[in-house]
Design a protein around this motif. Structure first.
Motif, PDB file in Angstrom:
ATOM      1  N   ALA A   8       4.987  -1.976  -2.680  1.00 30.12           N
ATOM      2  CA  ALA A   8       5.979  -1.686  -3.710  1.00 30.12           C
ATOM      3  C   ALA A   8       5.351  -1.669  -5.091  1.00 30.12           C
ATOM      4  CB  ALA A   8       7.096  -2.720  -3.666  1.00 30.12           C
ATOM      5  N   GLY A   9       5.862  -0.801  -5.927  1.00 30.94           N
ATOM      6  CA  GLY A   9       5.406  -0.714  -7.299  1.00 30.94           C
ATOM      7  C   GLY A   9       6.518  -0.205  -8.187  1.00 30.94           C
ATOM      8  N   HIS A  10       6.211  -0.048  -9.462  1.00 32.80           N
ATOM      9  CA  HIS A  10       7.169   0.475 -10.426  1.00 32.80           C
ATOM     10  C   HIS A  10       6.462   1.399 -11.404  1.00 32.80           C
ATOM     11  CE1 HIS A  10       9.451  -3.004  -8.991  1.00 32.80           C
ATOM     12  NE2 HIS A  10      10.505  -2.264  -9.283  1.00 32.80           N
ATOM     13  N   ALA A  11       7.108   2.495 -11.693  1.00 29.85           N
ATOM     14  CA  ALA A  11       6.598   3.418 -12.702  1.00 29.85           C
ATOM     15  C   ALA A  11       6.830   2.809 -14.079  1.00 29.85           C
ATOM     16  CB  ALA A  11       7.325   4.749 -12.583  1.00 29.85           C
ATOM     17  N   ARG A  12       6.238   3.400 -15.069  1.00 29.45           N
ATOM     18  CA  ARG A  12       6.454   2.912 -16.445  1.00 29.45           C
ATOM     19  C   ARG A  12       7.920   2.945 -16.817  1.00 29.45           C
ATOM     20  NH1 ARG A  12       2.589   5.343 -20.774  1.00 29.45           N
ATOM     21  NH2 ARG A  12       4.637   6.123 -21.226  1.00 29.45           N
ATOM     22  N   SER A  13       8.670   3.888 -16.231  1.00 25.40           N
ATOM     23  CA  SER A  13      10.099   3.993 -16.509  1.00 25.40           C
ATOM     24  C   SER A  13      10.882   2.860 -15.867  1.00 25.40           C
ATOM     25  CB  SER A  13      10.637   5.327 -15.976  1.00 25.40           C
ATOM     26  OG  SER A  13      10.580   5.332 -14.557  1.00 25.40           O
ATOM     27  N   GLY A  14      10.233   2.092 -14.990  1.00 27.80           N
ATOM     28  CA  GLY A  14      10.915   1.027 -14.267  1.00 27.80           C
ATOM     29  C   GLY A  14      11.430   1.476 -12.916  1.00 27.80           C
ATOM     30  N   ALA A  15      11.341   2.775 -12.631  1.00 30.83           N
ATOM     31  CA  ALA A  15      11.799   3.299 -11.341  1.00 30.83           C
ATOM     32  C   ALA A  15      10.921   2.762 -10.223  1.00 30.83           C
ATOM     33  CB  ALA A  15      11.751   4.830 -11.355  1.00 30.83           C
ATOM     34  N   PRO A  16      11.520   2.433  -9.078  1.00 30.51           N
ATOM     35  CA  PRO A  16      10.706   1.940  -7.966  1.00 30.51           C
ATOM     36  C   PRO A  16       9.747   3.005  -7.452  1.00 30.51           C
ATOM     37  CG  PRO A  16      12.997   2.234  -7.293  1.00 30.51           C
ATOM     38  CD  PRO A  16      12.928   2.519  -8.757  1.00 30.51           C
ATOM     39  N   ALA A  17       8.625   2.548  -6.951  1.00 32.13           N
ATOM     40  CA  ALA A  17       7.611   3.446  -6.397  1.00 32.13           C
ATOM     41  C   ALA A  17       7.033   2.778  -5.148  1.00 32.13           C
ATOM     42  CB  ALA A  17       6.506   3.705  -7.422  1.00 32.13           C
ATOM     43  N   ALA A  18       6.520   3.597  -4.251  1.00 33.89           N
ATOM     44  CA  ALA A  18       5.907   3.066  -3.027  1.00 33.89           C
ATOM     45  C   ALA A  18       4.555   3.728  -2.838  1.00 33.89           C
ATOM     46  CB  ALA A  18       6.800   3.330  -1.826  1.00 33.89           C
ATOM     47  N   GLY A  19       3.582   2.937  -2.440  1.00 37.89           N
ATOM     48  CA  GLY A  19       2.244   3.483  -2.261  1.00 37.89           C
ATOM     49  C   GLY A  19       1.559   2.880  -1.061  1.00 37.89           C
ATOM     50  N   ARG A  20       0.280   3.184  -0.962  1.00 34.67           N
ATOM     51  CA  ARG A  20      -0.466   2.793   0.224  1.00 34.67           C
ATOM     52  C   ARG A  20      -1.889   2.397  -0.139  1.00 34.67           C
ATOM     53  NH1 ARG A  20       1.415   3.702   4.891  1.00 34.67           N
ATOM     54  NH2 ARG A  20       2.781   5.406   4.314  1.00 34.67           N
ATOM     55  N   PHE A  21      -2.384   1.335   0.523  1.00 36.04           N
ATOM     56  CA  PHE A  21      -3.800   0.998   0.455  1.00 36.04           C
ATOM     57  C   PHE A  21      -4.554   2.044   1.269  1.00 36.04           C
ATOM     58  CE2 PHE A  21      -1.998  -3.366   0.121  1.00 36.04           C
ATOM     59  CZ  PHE A  21      -2.616  -3.779  -1.045  1.00 36.04           C
ATOM     60  N   VAL A  22      -5.645   2.574   0.736  1.00 39.77           N
ATOM     61  CA  VAL A  22      -6.476   3.534   1.466  1.00 39.77           C
ATOM     62  C   VAL A  22      -7.948   3.217   1.211  1.00 39.77           C
ATOM     63  CG1 VAL A  22      -4.750   5.398   1.397  1.00 39.77           C
ATOM     64  CG2 VAL A  22      -6.471   5.262  -0.401  1.00 39.77           C
ATOM     65  N   SER A  23      -8.785   3.639   2.140  1.00 41.87           N
ATOM     66  CA  SER A  23     -10.225   3.474   1.936  1.00 41.87           C
ATOM     67  C   SER A  23     -10.676   4.423   0.829  1.00 41.87           C
ATOM     68  CB  SER A  23     -10.983   3.741   3.235  1.00 41.87           C
ATOM     69  OG  SER A  23     -10.687   5.021   3.744  1.00 41.87           O
ATOM     70  N   GLY A  24     -11.773   4.077   0.194  1.00 43.31           N
ATOM     71  CA  GLY A  24     -12.277   4.897  -0.906  1.00 43.31           C
ATOM     72  C   GLY A  24     -12.593   6.320  -0.495  1.00 43.31           C
ATOM     73  N   ASN A  25     -12.968   6.528   0.761  1.00 43.07           N
ATOM     74  CA  ASN A  25     -13.319   7.872   1.232  1.00 43.07           C
ATOM     75  C   ASN A  25     -12.123   8.649   1.766  1.00 43.07           C
ATOM     76  OD1 ASN A  25     -12.809   6.524   3.610  1.00 43.07           O
ATOM     77  ND2 ASN A  25     -14.712   7.129   4.607  1.00 43.07           N
ATOM     78  N   PHE A  26     -10.923   8.118   1.615  1.00 46.69           N
ATOM     79  CA  PHE A  26      -9.692   8.711   2.146  1.00 46.69           C
ATOM     80  C   PHE A  26      -9.565  10.199   1.796  1.00 46.69           C
ATOM     81  CE2 PHE A  26      -5.091   9.567   1.518  1.00 46.69           C
ATOM     82  CZ  PHE A  26      -4.597   9.234   2.765  1.00 46.69           C
ATOM     83  N   PHE A  27      -9.628  10.516   0.519  1.00 47.29           N
ATOM     84  CA  PHE A  27      -9.434  11.900   0.076  1.00 47.29           C
ATOM     85  C   PHE A  27     -10.606  12.789   0.485  1.00 47.29           C
ATOM     86  CE2 PHE A  27      -6.799   9.389  -2.827  1.00 47.29           C
ATOM     87  CZ  PHE A  27      -5.574  10.034  -2.685  1.00 47.29           C
ATOM     88  N   ASP A  28     -11.806  12.221   0.452  1.00 41.67           N
ATOM     89  CA  ASP A  28     -12.998  12.987   0.826  1.00 41.67           C
ATOM     90  C   ASP A  28     -12.948  13.392   2.296  1.00 41.67           C
ATOM     91  OD1 ASP A  28     -15.623  14.092   0.283  1.00 41.67           O
ATOM     92  OD2 ASP A  28     -16.403  12.431   1.483  1.00 41.67           O
ATOM     93  N   VAL A  29     -12.614  12.457   3.189  1.00 46.11           N
ATOM     94  CA  VAL A  29     -12.537  12.771   4.617  1.00 46.11           C
ATOM     95  C   VAL A  29     -11.470  13.828   4.873  1.00 46.11           C
ATOM     96  CG1 VAL A  29     -11.997  11.839   6.914  1.00 46.11           C
ATOM     97  CG2 VAL A  29     -13.474  10.548   5.356  1.00 46.11           C
ATOM     98  N   LEU A  30     -10.387  13.796   4.105  1.00 47.78           N
ATOM     99  CA  LEU A  30      -9.322  14.789   4.270  1.00 47.78           C
ATOM    100  C   LEU A  30      -9.677  16.127   3.616  1.00 47.78           C
ATOM    101  CD1 LEU A  30      -6.176  12.545   3.730  1.00 47.78           C
ATOM    102  CD2 LEU A  30      -7.132  13.374   5.890  1.00 47.78           C
ATOM    103  N   GLY A  31     -10.753  16.152   2.841  1.00 47.91           N
ATOM    104  CA  GLY A  31     -11.177  17.397   2.207  1.00 47.91           C
ATOM    105  C   GLY A  31     -10.323  17.795   1.017  1.00 47.91           C
ATOM    106  N   LEU A  32      -9.742  16.810   0.328  1.00 51.81           N
ATOM    107  CA  LEU A  32      -8.850  17.088  -0.794  1.00 51.81           C
ATOM    108  C   LEU A  32      -9.586  17.008  -2.128  1.00 51.81           C
ATOM    109  CD1 LEU A  32      -5.783  15.023   0.425  1.00 51.81           C
ATOM    110  CD2 LEU A  32      -6.085  17.499   0.549  1.00 51.81           C
TER     111      LEU A  32
END
Length: 191
Positions: free
Chosen positions: A46-70
């Motif tokens: 769980a997290g919150h944006a600067r506006s205070g709106a709730p946000a949800a995220g995920r722990f990922v490995s550092g190579n997450f985006f690289d392995v996905l080719g993004l």
């Protein structure tokens, strides 16, 4: 997408796809059939944006985006450096959708913060448009390095071998079948 395989195992309780972070490191370091192996938390944070709106995220490995080719839409994505003990773990990549909603697509979002649990994380990049998460149907607003787990959770399980809380996904090397990958990783499972 056909090159991506999720690691799992069959137990007396059924099929399991959750592993510990030390198990991920072993699969990442000992395999020869995957072009890359990534890790992601099975549950959101769980997290919150600067506006205070709730946000949800995920722990990922550092190579997450690289392995996905993004590639980043803005700034930089997490990298293998972000997994290192000497890295600054309080950084985040936000989704394109979150960037549009909370920052109007303004590049000034880079360097701003998102509050995740008790910690402020600095936005270092924006994920490409159309990518919300690897888990279909559960879009993430932000992605934070696995190394930040001890900052966010009072009782860290990052280095605990019996704590199965992450999923592991591998990208098959060209010409490697999923059957060949299965045969290769079975001994790693056994260890």
């Amino acid at each position: 997408p056909r090159q991506l395989v999720e690691l799992g195992r069959t137990t007396q309780f059924g099929r399991g796809t959750a592993f510990s972070y030390p198990a991920y490191e072993r699969f990442r370091d000992e395999n020869t059939v995957f072009a890359g192996v990534l890790a992601l938390a099975k549950s959101t944070v769980a997290g919150h944006a600067r506006s205070g709106a709730p946000a949800a995220g995920r722990f990922v490995s550092g190579n997450f985006f690289d392995v996905l080719g993004l590639k980043p839409r803005a700034g930089r994505l997490l990298s293998g450096h972000d997994d290192r003990a000497d890295a600054r773990p309080d950084v985040t990549v936000i989704s394109h959708r979150f960037w549009q909603r909370e920052f109007g697509g303004n590049l000034a979002a880079l360097g701003q913060t998102v509050r995740i649990e008790p910690v402020s994380f600095t936005i270092i990049g924006v994920a490409p448009a159309g990518f919300d998460d690897l888990v279909v149907g559960r879009p993430a607003d932000f992605f934070i390095p696995m190394a930040s787990e001890p900052l966010v959770r009072r009782n860290s399980v990052l280095r605990s071998p019996p704590s199965n809380w992450i999923g592991i996904v591998g990208r098959l090397k060209p010409q490697v079948t999923s059957d060949a990958a299965h045969a290769h990783v079975a001994p790693i499972f056994a260890r």
